[in-house]
Enzyme design. Structure first.
Site, PDB file in Angstrom:
ATOM      1  CG  ASP A   1      39.787  -0.111   3.305  1.00 49.57           C
ATOM      2  OD1 ASP A   1      39.165  -1.178   3.170  1.00 49.57           O
ATOM      3  OD2 ASP A   1      39.386   0.819   4.039  1.00 49.57           O
ATOM      4  CB  SER A   2      40.826  -5.880   2.981  1.00 46.75           C
ATOM      5  OG  SER A   2      40.718  -5.989   1.581  1.00 46.75           O
TER       6      SER A   2
ATOM      7  CG  ASP B   1      37.816   0.078  -0.376  1.00 48.99           C
ATOM      8  OD1 ASP B   1      36.676   0.437  -0.723  1.00 48.99           O
ATOM      9  OD2 ASP B   1      38.036  -0.923   0.326  1.00 48.99           O
TER      10      ASP B   1
ATOM     11  CE  LYS C   1      34.451  -1.466  -1.055  1.00 51.77           C
ATOM     12  NZ  LYS C   1      34.606  -1.079   0.374  1.00 51.77           N
TER      13      LYS C   1
ATOM     14  CD  GLU D   1      34.464   1.305   5.223  1.00 56.09           C
ATOM     15  OE1 GLU D   1      34.297   1.733   6.386  1.00 56.09           O
ATOM     16  OE2 GLU D   1      35.273   0.398   4.944  1.00 56.09           O
TER      17      GLU D   1
ATOM     18  CD  GLU E   1      32.436  -5.879   5.628  1.00 54.65           C
ATOM     19  OE1 GLU E   1      32.774  -4.958   4.854  1.00 54.65           O
ATOM     20  OE2 GLU E   1      33.250  -6.512   6.330  1.00 54.65           O
TER      21      GLU E   1
HETATM   22  O1  KIV Z   1      38.386  -3.697   1.824  1.00 55.27           O
HETATM   23  C1  KIV Z   1      37.745  -4.641   1.332  1.00 55.27           C
HETATM   24  O2  KIV Z   1      38.307  -5.661   0.915  1.00 55.27           O
HETATM   25  C2  KIV Z   1      36.295  -4.507   1.249  1.00 55.27           C
HETATM   26  C3  KIV Z   1      35.485  -5.702   0.904  1.00 55.27           C
HETATM   27  C4  KIV Z   1      35.632  -6.773   1.893  1.00 55.27           C
HETATM   28  C5  KIV Z   1      34.079  -5.371   0.616  1.00 55.27           C
HETATM   29  O3  KIV Z   1      35.788  -3.452   1.474  1.00 55.27           O
END
Ligand code: KIV
Length: 278
Positions: A49-50, A88, A118, A120, A186
């Site tokens: 989600d970055s 994510d 993924k 959190e 992280e």
């Molecule tokens: O959103 C993302 O890119 C991440 C990684 C940095 C682990 O969660």
């Protein structure tokens, strides 16, 4: 993968089985061309989600939507032949409870073709992770600094120093017990990340968590040096593409202004030379 292709895509049990063997290599990608490059060298391609900050210029990951993750997830799945795409779950798409999480995780998988998601959170997400994994959704967990909680944490800080260490350890154990096939650590102190890696039977994937994790992940734009100002301590830059791109764009602008571009070789003559005539 085509019916005749010898390439077998990596799946969650393959990652799980890598515990304690060779390091697992993970990079993010948000587009098909970058996913193709990552696919050639990595085990997992993470649609993080970055994407909200890296591609859409958002101030944090909080504004990322399901639609954004589906759009970028589809693009990445098209480019990943061998490496496993993991998508994510965006902020607000799973925290209400297991049913909401299943509805959105299954949508991410069905609409992108990715075999895993993924999310959190540690102890407080264990029930949701157990619900998902029991229903065919492989989950990569994410503990330590969880960027979707940046406002609760008070910034993008190292998480797990001093008495906080046992809380991060408890989070990691909880996601393992709930059935996660791996866990991202992280911005966790390296000694603690090493202890967690030893204590768990699932692979740990570190970002800013030292060398003792079972694998490493970075945001691809960070390690390629696409941002000229953003330089977090935990990122090693393997290229300076931002600077190279800036120089290339400046040279193009100068060429257009001086009429050096387009030259004859970039233009089409009005009369075809004899050899080109049909
Ligand atoms: O959103 C993302 O890119 C991440 C990684 C940095 C682990 O969660």
């Amino acid at each position: 993968m085509s019916a005749t292709s010898p390439v077998r895509p990596v799946l969650p049990p393959d990652i799980r089985a890598r515990k304690g063997t060779t390091p697992i290599v993970v990079l993010t990608a948000y587009s098909t061309p970058v996913a193709r490059m990552v696919d050639r060298h990595c085990d997992i391609v993470l649609v993080g989600d970055s994407v909200g900050m890296v591609i859409h210029g958002l101030p944090s990951t909080l504004g990322v939507t399901m639609e954004m993750m589906i759009l970028h997830g589809r693009a990445v799945v098209r480019g990943a032949e061998k490496a496993m795409p993991v998508i994510d779950m965006p902020f607000g798409s799973y925290e209400e409870g297991p049913q909401q999480a299943f509805r959105n995780a299954s949508r991410l998988m069905a609409e992108t073709g990715a075999p895993a998601v993924k999310l959190e959170g540690g102890v407080h997400m264990a029930e949701t992770i157990a619900f998902l994994t029991a229903r065919g959704v492989p989950v990569m967990a994410h503990v330590g600094l969880t960027p979707q909680s940046v406002n609760t944490l008070g910034g993008y800080k190292v998480v797990g120093r001093a008495e906080e260490a046992e809380k991060v350890m408890a989070d990691a154990r909880a996601v393992e017990d709930a059935g996660a096939f791996s866990v991202v650590l992280e911005k966790v102190p390296e000694g603690l990340a090493g202890r967690i890696t030893q204590a768990l039977t699932i692979p740990t994937i570190g970002i800013g968590a030292g060398v003792r994790c079972d694998g490493q992940v970075l945001v691809v734009d960070d390690m390629l040096g696409l941002f000229t100002e953003f330089r977090p301590k935990f990122v090693k830059r393997y290229a300076e593409l931002g600077q190279a791109a800036d120089e290339a764009i400046a040279a193009y602008a100068a060429d257009v202004r001086s009429r050096a571009f387009p030259a004859a070789e970039h233009s089409f003559p009005d009369v075809l030379p004899l050899k080109d005539k049909p």
